[in-house]
Design an enzyme around this catalytic site. Structure first.
Site, short mmCIF file in Angstrom:
data_model
loop_
_atom_site.label_atom_id
_atom_site.label_comp_id
_atom_site.label_asym_id
_atom_site.label_seq_id
_atom_site.Cartn_x
_atom_site.Cartn_y
_atom_site.Cartn_z
N SER A 84 0.84 -1.19 0.00
CA SER A 84 0.00 0.00 0.00
C SER A 84 0.88 1.24 0.00
O SER A 84 1.64 1.48 0.94
CB SER A 84 -0.88 0.00 1.26
OG SER A 84 -1.45 1.28 1.41
N MET A 91 -8.77 8.62 0.19
CA MET A 91 -9.55 9.06 1.36
C MET A 91 -10.02 10.50 1.15
O MET A 91 -9.23 11.35 0.74
CB MET A 91 -8.70 8.99 2.61
CG MET A 91 -8.12 7.61 2.87
SD MET A 91 -7.08 7.63 4.31
CE MET A 91 -6.53 5.92 4.36
N GLY A 112 -0.67 1.66 9.56
CA GLY A 112 0.09 1.45 10.79
C GLY A 112 -0.74 1.11 12.01
O GLY A 112 -0.26 1.22 13.14
N MET A 140 -12.07 4.98 -0.21
CA MET A 140 -12.68 5.27 1.10
C MET A 140 -13.31 6.66 0.98
O MET A 140 -12.86 7.64 1.59
CB MET A 140 -11.61 5.21 2.19
CG MET A 140 -11.26 3.76 2.54
SD MET A 140 -9.74 3.64 3.46
CE MET A 140 -8.57 3.65 2.11
N ASP A 170 -7.08 -6.18 4.56
CA ASP A 170 -6.43 -4.86 4.52
C ASP A 170 -6.41 -4.22 5.90
O ASP A 170 -7.45 -3.91 6.48
CB ASP A 170 -7.22 -3.97 3.54
CG ASP A 170 -6.59 -2.60 3.36
OD1 ASP A 170 -5.44 -2.41 3.81
OD2 ASP A 170 -7.25 -1.73 2.76
N GLY A 171 -5.20 -4.02 6.39
CA GLY A 171 -5.00 -3.31 7.65
C GLY A 171 -4.25 -4.16 8.66
O GLY A 171 -4.71 -5.23 9.05
N GLY A 172 -3.06 -3.68 9.04
CA GLY A 172 -2.30 -4.38 10.08
C GLY A 172 -1.79 -5.75 9.66
O GLY A 172 -1.53 -6.60 10.51
N GLY A 209 -8.82 4.56 7.47
CA GLY A 209 -8.40 5.95 7.65
C GLY A 209 -6.90 6.14 7.79
O GLY A 209 -6.38 7.17 7.37
N PHE A 210 -6.22 5.16 8.35
CA PHE A 210 -4.80 5.35 8.62
C PHE A 210 -4.04 4.03 8.46
O PHE A 210 -4.60 2.97 8.76
CB PHE A 210 -4.58 5.87 10.05
CG PHE A 210 -5.28 7.19 10.28
CD1 PHE A 210 -4.65 8.39 9.95
CD2 PHE A 210 -6.57 7.22 10.77
CE1 PHE A 210 -5.32 9.60 10.12
CE2 PHE A 210 -7.25 8.43 10.94
CZ PHE A 210 -6.62 9.62 10.62
N ASP A 248 -4.79 3.89 -1.52
CA ASP A 248 -5.84 4.26 -0.57
C ASP A 248 -6.31 5.68 -0.80
O ASP A 248 -5.62 6.64 -0.47
CB ASP A 248 -5.31 4.12 0.86
CG ASP A 248 -5.15 2.67 1.26
OD1 ASP A 248 -6.15 1.93 1.21
OD2 ASP A 248 -4.00 2.27 1.59
N HIS A 294 -1.59 -1.26 -3.99
CA HIS A 294 -2.85 -0.86 -3.36
C HIS A 294 -2.77 0.65 -3.13
O HIS A 294 -1.80 1.14 -2.56
CB HIS A 294 -3.00 -1.62 -2.05
CG HIS A 294 -4.27 -1.36 -1.30
ND1 HIS A 294 -5.44 -2.04 -1.55
CD2 HIS A 294 -4.54 -0.52 -0.28
CE1 HIS A 294 -6.38 -1.63 -0.71
NE2 HIS A 294 -5.87 -0.69 0.07
N GLY A 301 1.02 -2.31 4.16
CA GLY A 301 1.50 -0.93 4.18
C GLY A 301 2.78 -0.82 4.97
O GLY A 301 3.89 -0.97 4.44
N MET A 313 -11.84 -5.38 5.83
CA MET A 313 -10.93 -4.49 6.54
C MET A 313 -10.62 -5.05 7.91
O MET A 313 -11.52 -5.42 8.66
CB MET A 313 -11.53 -3.08 6.65
CG MET A 313 -11.57 -2.39 5.31
SD MET A 313 -10.92 -0.71 5.32
CE MET A 313 -9.28 -0.88 6.00
N HIS A 339 -8.51 1.56 -3.60
CA HIS A 339 -9.44 1.41 -2.47
C HIS A 339 -10.08 2.77 -2.20
O HIS A 339 -9.44 3.67 -1.68
CB HIS A 339 -8.63 0.91 -1.26
CG HIS A 339 -9.44 0.65 -0.03
ND1 HIS A 339 -8.84 0.34 1.18
CD2 HIS A 339 -10.76 0.66 0.19
CE1 HIS A 339 -9.78 0.17 2.09
NE2 HIS A 339 -10.96 0.37 1.52
C1 DX5 Z 1 -6.36 1.88 5.93
C2 DX5 Z 1 -5.98 1.49 4.51
C3 DX5 Z 1 -4.94 0.44 4.45
C4 DX5 Z 1 -3.62 0.85 5.03
C5 DX5 Z 1 -2.78 -0.37 5.26
O1 DX5 Z 1 -7.45 2.73 5.89
O2 DX5 Z 1 -7.11 1.00 3.82
O3 DX5 Z 1 -4.76 0.00 3.11
O4 DX5 Z 1 -2.91 1.73 4.22
O5 DX5 Z 1 -1.65 -0.02 6.00
P1 DX5 Z 1 -1.07 -0.99 7.11
O6 DX5 Z 1 -0.73 -2.28 6.41
O7 DX5 Z 1 0.11 -0.28 7.65
O8 DX5 Z 1 -2.16 -1.21 8.14
ZN ZN Z 2 -6.68 0.08 1.85
#
Ligand code: DX5
Ligand code: ZN
Length: 235
Positions: free
Chosen positions: A17, A46, A154, A77, A184-186, A151-152, A44, A42, A206, A146, A75
């Site tokens: 990402s 927003m 990390g 959002m 997606d996420g963490g 939104g973020f 993102d 990927h 990410g 998700m 993606h």
């Molecule tokens: C969060 C995004 C993710 C994010 C993933 O809103 O949709 O794609 O960038 O980042 P990590 O892998 O660091 O959680």
């Molecule tokens: Zn994403």
């Protein structure tokens, strides 16, 4: 090199990402990720409404498109995905992933994405049940589960979403669907194992790809985790 493992005949793919990359050196990040075997990117998007954060729009997607031939997984959002489907497709998105919680009529977004030649995915937030997207399964190329609140980057992986991945896998398999399940996420070396074991096929990474260490070593470890998890999946 692409990830050489599969799950029920589907390739298992790693998608770094770019939100976690250095925006001032995106070309370098893309090159390094490709050399490290990234299967896709990927992106993102927003809008500051659907999620509290603002990231980037079609111009950045187009700039990335000019630097790579790998599939771009965009993606969205954003509150009104339908309004921007064409702009992101024109910018070079291969897959457009919209949120089921957003305002647009899902079937209209799917039809419009397909009409423009894109693959289409539907995403659900951690608190949204799988039943919100299940009626769309026949029309989707990807279901994005998700594993953090959008939104973020990390944030910490929420393991409570794994039963949704498992249920989606069962239903897609039963229907003979080739749709991807994206997580997606963490996603890290640790959490990727469980996501793969649950049936995910598309792994967004990410911070675990871009922050700390060397990206080729990071992706090598992530791929090893995905392979370990997929081997654990009984099907
Ligand atoms: C969060 C995004 C993710 C994010 C993933 O809103 O949709 O794609 O960038 O980042 P990590 O892998 O660091 O959680
Ligand atoms: Zn994403």
């Amino acid at each position: 090199m692409a990830t050489p493992v599969s799950q029920g005949g589907r390739r298992l793919r790693l998608a770094p990402s770019l939100l976690s990359a250095d925006f001032a050196a995106l070309g370098d990040a893309i090159r390094a990720a490709e050399a490290a075997g990234a299967d896709a990117f990927h992106l993102d998007v927003m809008d500051g409404h659907f999620v509290p954060n603002i990231s980037f729009g079609p111009a950045l997607v187009a700039a990335v498109r000019a630097r790579t031939k790998r599939p771009l997984d965009v993606h969205l959002m954003i509150e009104d995905p339908l309004r921007y489907v064409e702009a992101f497709r024109k910018a070079g998105a291969d897959t457009l992933v919209f949120h089921i919680e957003a305002r647009s009529d899902p079937m209209v977004v799917i039809r419009e994405g397909h009409r423009l030649g894109a693959a289409v995915g539907a995403a659900i937030r951690p608190d949204t049940p799988l039943s919100a997207v299940e009626p769309l399964f026949d029309h989707l190329d990807q279901v994005l589960v998700m594993s953090v609140h959008p939104g973020f980057s990390g944030q910490k992986f929420i393991p409570d979403v794994l039963p949704k991945v498992r249920a989606a896998r069962e239903r897609l398999d039963a229907a003979g669907s080739v749709a991807d399940i994206s997580i997606d996420g963490g996603v890290t070396e640790e959490t990727a194992v469980d996501a793969a074991a649950a049936g995910a096929t598309f792994f967004v990474c990410g911070n675990s790809a871009f922050v700390g260490g060397d990206i080729s070593e990071n992706l090598r470890r992530l791929r090893a985790s995905v392979e370990r998890g997929a081997a654990r999946a009984v099907r």
